[in-house]
Enzyme design. Sequence first.
Site, PDB file in Angstrom:
ATOM      1  CE1 TYR A 155      -3.942   2.180   0.608  1.00 14.91           C
ATOM      2  CE2 TYR A 155      -2.660   3.157   2.385  1.00 14.91           C
ATOM      3  CZ  TYR A 155      -3.766   3.175   1.560  1.00 14.91           C
ATOM      4  OH  TYR A 155      -4.687   4.197   1.664  1.00 14.91           O
ATOM      5  CG  ASP A 156       2.826   2.187   3.636  1.00 17.39           C
ATOM      6  OD1 ASP A 156       1.619   1.940   3.595  1.00 17.39           O
ATOM      7  OD2 ASP A 156       3.472   2.238   4.700  1.00 17.39           O
TER       8      ASP A 156
HETATM    9  P1  NAD Z   1     -12.642   1.810   0.257  1.00 23.81           P
HETATM   10  O1  NAD Z   1     -11.961   0.487   0.331  1.00 23.81           O
HETATM   11  O2  NAD Z   1     -13.977   1.942   0.892  1.00 23.81           O
HETATM   12  O3  NAD Z   1     -12.777   2.288  -1.249  1.00 23.81           O
HETATM   13  C1  NAD Z   1     -11.899   1.912  -2.274  1.00 23.81           C
HETATM   14  C2  NAD Z   1     -12.737   1.594  -3.511  1.00 23.81           C
HETATM   15  O4  NAD Z   1     -11.855   1.235  -4.585  1.00 23.81           O
HETATM   16  C3  NAD Z   1     -13.679   0.427  -3.300  1.00 23.81           C
HETATM   17  O5  NAD Z   1     -14.965   0.758  -3.774  1.00 23.81           O
HETATM   18  C4  NAD Z   1     -13.051  -0.698  -4.107  1.00 23.81           C
HETATM   19  O6  NAD Z   1     -13.993  -1.661  -4.567  1.00 23.81           O
HETATM   20  C5  NAD Z   1     -12.409   0.090  -5.230  1.00 23.81           C
HETATM   21  N1  NAD Z   1     -11.310  -0.626  -5.889  1.00 23.81           N
HETATM   22  C6  NAD Z   1     -10.273  -1.282  -5.304  1.00 23.81           C
HETATM   23  N2  NAD Z   1      -9.455  -1.798  -6.250  1.00 23.81           N
HETATM   24  C7  NAD Z   1      -9.991  -1.434  -7.460  1.00 23.81           C
HETATM   25  C8  NAD Z   1      -9.612  -1.675  -8.798  1.00 23.81           C
HETATM   26  N3  NAD Z   1      -8.523  -2.384  -9.110  1.00 23.81           N
HETATM   27  N4  NAD Z   1     -10.404  -1.172  -9.787  1.00 23.81           N
HETATM   28  C9  NAD Z   1     -11.513  -0.457  -9.494  1.00 23.81           C
HETATM   29  N5  NAD Z   1     -11.922  -0.205  -8.233  1.00 23.81           N
HETATM   30  C10 NAD Z   1     -11.169  -0.693  -7.226  1.00 23.81           C
HETATM   31  O7  NAD Z   1     -11.626   2.866   0.856  1.00 23.81           O
HETATM   32  P2  NAD Z   1     -11.784   4.424   1.145  1.00 23.81           P
HETATM   33  O8  NAD Z   1     -11.537   4.631   2.575  1.00 23.81           O
HETATM   34  O9  NAD Z   1     -13.041   4.937   0.552  1.00 23.81           O
HETATM   35  O10 NAD Z   1     -10.515   5.004   0.361  1.00 23.81           O
HETATM   36  C11 NAD Z   1     -10.640   5.648  -0.900  1.00 23.81           C
HETATM   37  C12 NAD Z   1      -9.274   6.153  -1.339  1.00 23.81           C
HETATM   38  O11 NAD Z   1      -8.768   7.082  -0.383  1.00 23.81           O
HETATM   39  C13 NAD Z   1      -8.215   5.052  -1.475  1.00 23.81           C
HETATM   40  O12 NAD Z   1      -7.419   5.313  -2.590  1.00 23.81           O
HETATM   41  C14 NAD Z   1      -7.411   5.180  -0.204  1.00 23.81           C
HETATM   42  O13 NAD Z   1      -6.083   4.744  -0.381  1.00 23.81           O
HETATM   43  C15 NAD Z   1      -7.473   6.683   0.047  1.00 23.81           C
HETATM   44  N6  NAD Z   1      -7.280   6.970   1.472  1.00 23.81           N
HETATM   45  C16 NAD Z   1      -8.255   6.693   2.385  1.00 23.81           C
HETATM   46  C17 NAD Z   1      -8.033   6.955   3.738  1.00 23.81           C
HETATM   47  C18 NAD Z   1      -9.077   6.693   4.792  1.00 23.81           C
HETATM   48  O14 NAD Z   1      -8.818   6.937   5.970  1.00 23.81           O
HETATM   49  N7  NAD Z   1     -10.271   6.245   4.464  1.00 23.81           N
HETATM   50  C19 NAD Z   1      -6.798   7.486   4.135  1.00 23.81           C
HETATM   51  C20 NAD Z   1      -5.819   7.723   3.176  1.00 23.81           C
HETATM   52  C21 NAD Z   1      -6.079   7.481   1.840  1.00 23.81           C
END
Ligand code: NAD
Length: 324
Positions: A155-156
């Site tokens: 991830y990182d």
């Molecule tokens: P989440 O897991 O709820 O959402 C991620 C979405 O991406 C999901 O709907 C998943 O089905 C979709 N997905 C995953 N792989 C995929 C692929 N190969 N093709 C198409 N869709 C795909 O997570 P979230 O908390 O909503 O995070 C959304 C974004 O924000 C991510 O990129 C995450 O890294 C970033 N982020 C979130 C947080 C947090 O605290 N929630 C913190 C830092 C960064």
Amino acid sequence: MNDRTRDKDYFSGRVLITGGAGFIGSHLCERLLERGNEVLCVDNFFTGRRNNIGHLLQHPRFELMRHDVTFPLYVEVDQIYNLACPASPVHYQFDPVQTTKTSVVGAINMLGLAKRLKVPVLQASTSEVYGDPSQHPQTEAYWGNVNPIGPRSCYDEGKRCAETLFFDYRRQHQLDIKVIRIFNTYGPRMHPSDGRVVSNFIVQALKGEDITLYGNGEQTRSFCYVDDLVAGMIAMMDTSSEVTGPINLGNPSEFTMRELAQMVKELTGSKSRLVHLPLPQDDPKQRRPDTSQASDTLGWRPTVPLNEGLGRTIAYFDDLLKVA
Ligand code: NAD
Ligand code: UDP
């Protein structure tokens, strides 16, 4: 919902949101529809759920496409928000090779699309690029302290490489890029079993189960309510092409996990016990964003205090558990 008059400078074009059926993505879809945009939500439903966007499916300006961003995508849009990537350690470690591919190949595909269309593209990067930080609070100038070969690295390092790609596309192809580094965000529509601390503690408290503190519970995080985050994301996308970021988006109020557990217990009135489980490898000891760039550049600052946001999130999980 027709509030085209609310913001006279609103952008009314067609917006692609990858990962739009996930926790943050579904709130972003909603907010952009309210603003008058057309929204194309692309998701492979790895961690996202149809329920998150079920209420939007009949909306005349909403379209859903099942697609994996590791494959090229040919659509016509005016802006791209790239959120596709599992965010919970439990889920991103389930298939780590796919996690890295989603971040890296997904970024290449979305950057390629943005290049062909000549449109702005925003990357949902993360505070995890700072790893287990030795600088506190974390400014955007800090390069981080990341283990390249540990269980969190998919991830990182995937997200770090995506940032590199975004800035290389900028230097090489003059692309209009926007990189935000999101700090721990919480709120309704988090998956009840996705393993992140806020959802874990709330579900455990509501069910009267033991609340699982990893390690001694003294590690810190800074929690941002999802509505605040989404406002910051849109503010970033609305900046002129000189603004690239990276910009930290998060709430600078910092809490230990023990304090969070106590707060959840009080707000739910739960009798759950606090129990200790081993600390996962490479778990960052402290995390707090320096948000001065976000406030200077975007005029953005979070407004929802933790107890208020937790109250709204508890109400969401309470309803969810009653139905289940
Ligand atoms: P989440 O897991 O709820 O959402 C991620 C979405 O991406 C999901 O709907 C998943 O089905 C979709 N997905 C995953 N792989 C995929 C692929 N190969 N093709 C198409 N869709 C795909 O997570 P979230 O908390 O909503 O995070 C959304 C974004 O924000 C991510 O990129 C995450 O890294 C970033 N982020 C979130 C947080 C947090 O605290 N929630 C913190 C830092 C960064
Ligand atoms: N955590 C915890 N109990 C849980 C889940 C997580 O004590 O049931 C801790 C975890 O070890 C970490 C913090 O809470 O120190 C935040 O974990 P999360 O998985 O939510 O996000 P991240 O580690 O990616 O910030």
